[in-house]
Design a protein around this motif. Structure first.
Motif, mmCIF file in Angstrom:
data_model
loop_
_atom_site.group_PDB
_atom_site.id
_atom_site.type_symbol
_atom_site.label_atom_id
_atom_site.label_comp_id
_atom_site.label_asym_id
_atom_site.label_seq_id
_atom_site.Cartn_x
_atom_site.Cartn_y
_atom_site.Cartn_z
ATOM 1 N N VAL A 129 107.301 56.258 144.282
ATOM 2 C CA VAL A 129 107.281 54.863 143.844
ATOM 3 C C VAL A 129 106.403 54.682 142.619
ATOM 4 C CG1 VAL A 129 107.663 54.038 146.182
ATOM 5 C CG2 VAL A 129 105.318 54.211 145.338
ATOM 6 N N SER A 130 106.808 53.760 141.798
ATOM 7 C CA SER A 130 105.940 53.272 140.744
ATOM 8 C C SER A 130 105.400 51.958 141.285
ATOM 9 C CB SER A 130 106.752 53.058 139.460
ATOM 10 O OG SER A 130 105.889 52.674 138.420
ATOM 11 N N GLY A 131 104.090 51.801 141.246
ATOM 12 C CA GLY A 131 103.518 50.577 141.797
ATOM 13 C C GLY A 131 102.054 50.753 142.112
ATOM 14 N N LYS A 179 108.911 60.102 138.031
ATOM 15 C CA LYS A 179 107.619 59.531 138.417
ATOM 16 C C LYS A 179 106.495 60.111 137.538
ATOM 17 C CE LYS A 179 104.152 57.893 140.828
ATOM 18 N NZ LYS A 179 103.662 56.560 140.511
ATOM 19 N N ASN A 183 104.275 58.114 134.615
ATOM 20 C CA ASN A 183 102.824 58.016 134.694
ATOM 21 C C ASN A 183 102.108 58.519 133.444
ATOM 22 O OD1 ASN A 183 103.107 56.854 137.158
ATOM 23 N ND2 ASN A 183 101.474 58.034 138.102
HETATM 24 O O1 LIG Z 1 100.987 56.200 140.628
HETATM 25 C C1 LIG Z 1 100.699 55.103 140.251
HETATM 26 C C2 LIG Z 1 101.574 54.107 139.668
HETATM 27 O O2 LIG Z 1 101.048 53.057 139.223
HETATM 28 O O3 LIG Z 1 102.784 54.291 139.633
#
Ligand SMILES: O=CC(=O)O
Ligand code: NDP
Length: 301
Positions: A129-131, A179, A183
């Motif tokens: 996940v991005s978040g 991912k 990042n």
């Molecule tokens: O791994 C961190 C993010 O913000 O995605």
């Protein structure tokens, strides 16, 4: 057998209840899913159990008792351990079951876990996940998924509870790669790196634009940079001049120097603008600086 429907009605396992895993599992429970949890430190299961989750005493048991099992673990080592180690999830997998690894891992780890899951006749989806914690709490994550398409379709209703968007990126490893590329904060490098590792740069631009590292400038310039087009909004020659001469950078560099703070990225960026200028790109948009990086990549290839 797993059925693809617009609603998920099976039992969901959740392994790893840390900063991200706990709110994600909680959101599934709040949405009415039948959830079984496991965490190495058992006490982290307790708040979720009090809210209706069931508990199993090992990843193997969770997988054996669930249709689909999610894992949200620290790193490659823990992801492998929980999936493939003693009493790991793999031992509880079998035909008709799915394993969704939402941990951030490298491509090799994802492939390894995939092989073990597949060897049991089960399905695998990587879905980092991005978040952040807040976005996990708010059900606003971005899923970067790859591998089994039918499992992706099956768990989409669950991903939609946990996140605001989801991308299906094809073969195993692409989710992990996306991912890792996302990042990397260096916008222009992201585009080149994503291309070199076989990802679609235009999807990368879209993924980034929806995440916490989004920047209006990147969303604005990204799509045309992907096409190697630089309609001039701010000429490159001015940007380079600005980097070298204007008060803001000079003062910023002076300030950094006064506290012995190295600012290599600003210096490196300036070098790239100089290279781009030497290619006759002065009157193009400053986003044409990516051409300097393309040339550098070819030099070192
Ligand atoms: O791994 C961190 C993010 O913000 O995605
Ligand atoms: N935090 C963030 O903002 C974001 C994180 N991520 C990714 O999400 C993943 C989880 O991060 P986060 O929740 O923040 O991390 P935490 O450290 O809060 O949680 C890690 C989880 O992994 C478990 N774990 C670690 N090692 C082992 C092991 N050897 N065996 C079994 N379980 C283990 C921990 O168990 P225990 O409780 O027993 O320690 C815990 O449940 C990471 O891959 C991270 O890169 C992705 C996007 C954003």
């Amino acid at each position: 057998m797993l059925n693809v429907t617009d609603k998920f009605s099976g039992r969901v396992g959740f392994l790893g209840l840390g900063i991200m895993g706990s709110p994600m599992a909680l959101n599934l429970i709040k949405a009415g899913c039948d959830v079984i949890v496991w965490n190495r430190t058992k006490s982290k299961c307790d708040p979720l159990i009090s809210l209706g989750a069931k508990y199993s005493s090992s990843p193997e048991e969770v997988a054996a008792n669930c249709d689909v099992t999610f894992a949200m673990l620290t790193d490659p080592e823990s992801a492998i351990d929980v999936a493939c180690g003693k009493n790991g999830a793999v031992s509880g997998m079998g035909p008709g079951k799915g394993y969704v690894d939402v941990s951030t891992v490298d491509v090799a780890t994802s492939k390894l876990i995939n092989e073990h899951i597949k060897a049991r006749g089960a399905l695998f989806l990587e879905a980092p996940v991005s978040g952040s914690k807040k976005l996990a709490e708010d059900g606003q994550l971005i899923f970067l998924t790859a591998d089994d398409r039918s499992l992706y379709e099956l768990v989409s209703p669950l991903l939609d509870i946990l996140g605001k968007s989801r991308f299906y990126l094809g073969k195993v490893g692409n989710g992990a790669a996306m991912k890792l590329v996302v990042n990397m904060i260096m916008g222009r490098l992201r585009i080149l790196l994503s291309k070199k590792v076989g990802l679609d740069p235009s999807i990368l631009v879209e993924v980034v634009s929806q995440g916490a590292i989004s920047a209006p400038m990147y969303s604005l310039k990204g799509p045309s940079m992907v096409k190697s087009q630089y309609p001039t909004a701010f000429p490159l020659k001015h940007q380079q001049k600005k980097l070298m001469l204007t008060q803001d950078l000079r003062l910023a560099l002076g300030l950094a120097e006064s506290v012995s703070q190295s600012t290599p990225i600003a210096a490196a960026a300036n070098e790239l603008y100089k290279v781009a200028k030497s290619y006759g790109l002065s009157d193009e948009d400053f986003s044409a600086v990516i051409e300097a990086l393309k040339a550098k990549s070819q030099d070192t290839a």
